[in-house]
Scaffold this active site. Structure first.
Site, short mmCIF file in Angstrom:
data_model
loop_
_atom_site.label_atom_id
_atom_site.label_comp_id
_atom_site.label_asym_id
_atom_site.label_seq_id
_atom_site.Cartn_x
_atom_site.Cartn_y
_atom_site.Cartn_z
N PHE A 27 0.87 -1.18 0.00
CA PHE A 27 0.00 0.00 0.00
C PHE A 27 0.91 1.24 0.00
CE2 PHE A 27 -3.29 2.90 1.15
CZ PHE A 27 -4.50 2.26 0.95
N VAL A 86 1.42 5.20 6.16
CA VAL A 86 0.00 5.40 6.43
C VAL A 86 -0.30 6.89 6.25
CG1 VAL A 86 -1.89 5.07 8.05
CG2 VAL A 86 0.06 3.49 8.09
N HIS A 93 -10.16 5.44 8.07
CA HIS A 93 -9.52 4.13 7.93
C HIS A 93 -8.08 4.17 8.44
CE1 HIS A 93 -9.42 0.10 6.18
NE2 HIS A 93 -8.19 0.36 5.82
N ARG A 132 9.81 12.16 3.56
CA ARG A 132 10.40 11.27 4.57
C ARG A 132 10.85 9.94 3.99
NH1 ARG A 132 7.22 14.92 6.17
NH2 ARG A 132 7.43 15.90 8.21
N1 INI Z 1 -2.45 0.71 4.51
C1 INI Z 1 -1.30 1.42 4.51
O1 INI Z 1 -0.21 0.83 4.56
N2 INI Z 1 -1.35 2.79 4.44
C2 INI Z 1 -2.53 3.46 4.40
O2 INI Z 1 -2.49 4.72 4.31
C3 INI Z 1 -3.72 2.74 4.42
N3 INI Z 1 -5.00 3.44 4.40
O3 INI Z 1 -5.02 4.66 4.62
O4 INI Z 1 -6.03 2.85 4.20
C4 INI Z 1 -3.66 1.32 4.48
N4 INI Z 1 -4.78 0.58 4.46
C5 INI Z 1 -4.78 -0.83 4.18
C6 INI Z 1 -4.56 -1.68 5.43
O5 INI Z 1 -3.22 -1.58 5.86
C7 INI Z 1 -4.89 -3.16 5.19
O6 INI Z 1 -4.02 -3.67 4.20
C8 INI Z 1 -6.32 -3.39 4.74
O7 INI Z 1 -7.23 -2.77 5.64
C9 INI Z 1 -6.63 -4.92 4.72
O8 INI Z 1 -6.48 -5.51 5.99
#
Ligand code: INI
Length: 160
Positions: A27, A86, A93, A132
């Site tokens: 992600f 994140v 979320h 960063r």
């Molecule tokens: N995962 C991230 O690594 N960064 C994010 O910003 C993020 N947002 O914002 O949704 C994110 N969501 C996915 C999460 O980590 C899981 O993979 C997903 O919910 C499935 O369990």
């Protein structure tokens, strides 16, 4: 009477021979690939070998703690480096992800006794994240890898 000096354990940053696992989130991979580059470069610059690094990709930061814990308890690695980004979105979320990931990473470290370091960027915009990840505010992947190298060395000193 002479001055009594404390006994200090202050470790260096030597990565030669160290086996690292790096858990990296897909992600926001525009950001996390840069964190990974910083992490690998840091191991090599400190005398370590890229061949002794295992990289485990996970879907998102939420999944980092489980993979980190499995890698740490495998006994195959001296330390585990966790990389993710994140970024605040339109919904809450990210807050749920944030609230779990740091605690989960700390839990993996405490449970296994293996250093597991926190290279997860938490911020409000992609611009802040890129700053960063090798931009104008450094590289969180580098920082987390330096912490892992230092922890491996200080644990050796503590063990005597
Ligand atoms: N995962 C991230 O690594 N960064 C994010 O910003 C993020 N947002 O914002 O949704 C994110 N969501 C996915 C999460 O980590 C899981 O993979 C997903 O919910 C499935 O369990």
């Amino acid at each position: 009477m002479g001055t009594v000096m404390p006994s200090e354990l202050s470790a260096g940053l030597v990565a030669a021979g160290c086996r690292f696992a790096i858990v990296v989130s897909r992600f926001n991979d525009l950001v996390t690939r840069r964190l990974l580059e910083g992490a690998i470069d840091t191991v090599v610059r400190h005398g370590g070998s890229a061949e002794l690094i295992t990289v485990a990709w996970v879907p998102g930061s939420f999944e980092i703690p489980l993979a980190a814990e499995r890698l740490a308890e495998s006994g195959r690695f001296d330390a585990v480096v966790c990389l993710g980004a994140v970024i605040q979105g339109a919904t809450s979320h990210h807050e749920h992800v944030n609230s779990q990931v740091a605690a989960g990473i700390m839990g993996a470290m405490r449970k296994t006794g293996v250093p597991v370091t926190f290279g997860v960027i938490t911020c409000q915009s992609m611009e802040q994240a890129l700053d960063r990840a090798g931009g104008k505010v450094g590289n969180k992947g580098t920082e987390a890898t330096l912490a892992a190298i230092e922890m491996v060395n200080v644990l050796k000193l503590i063990a005597g």
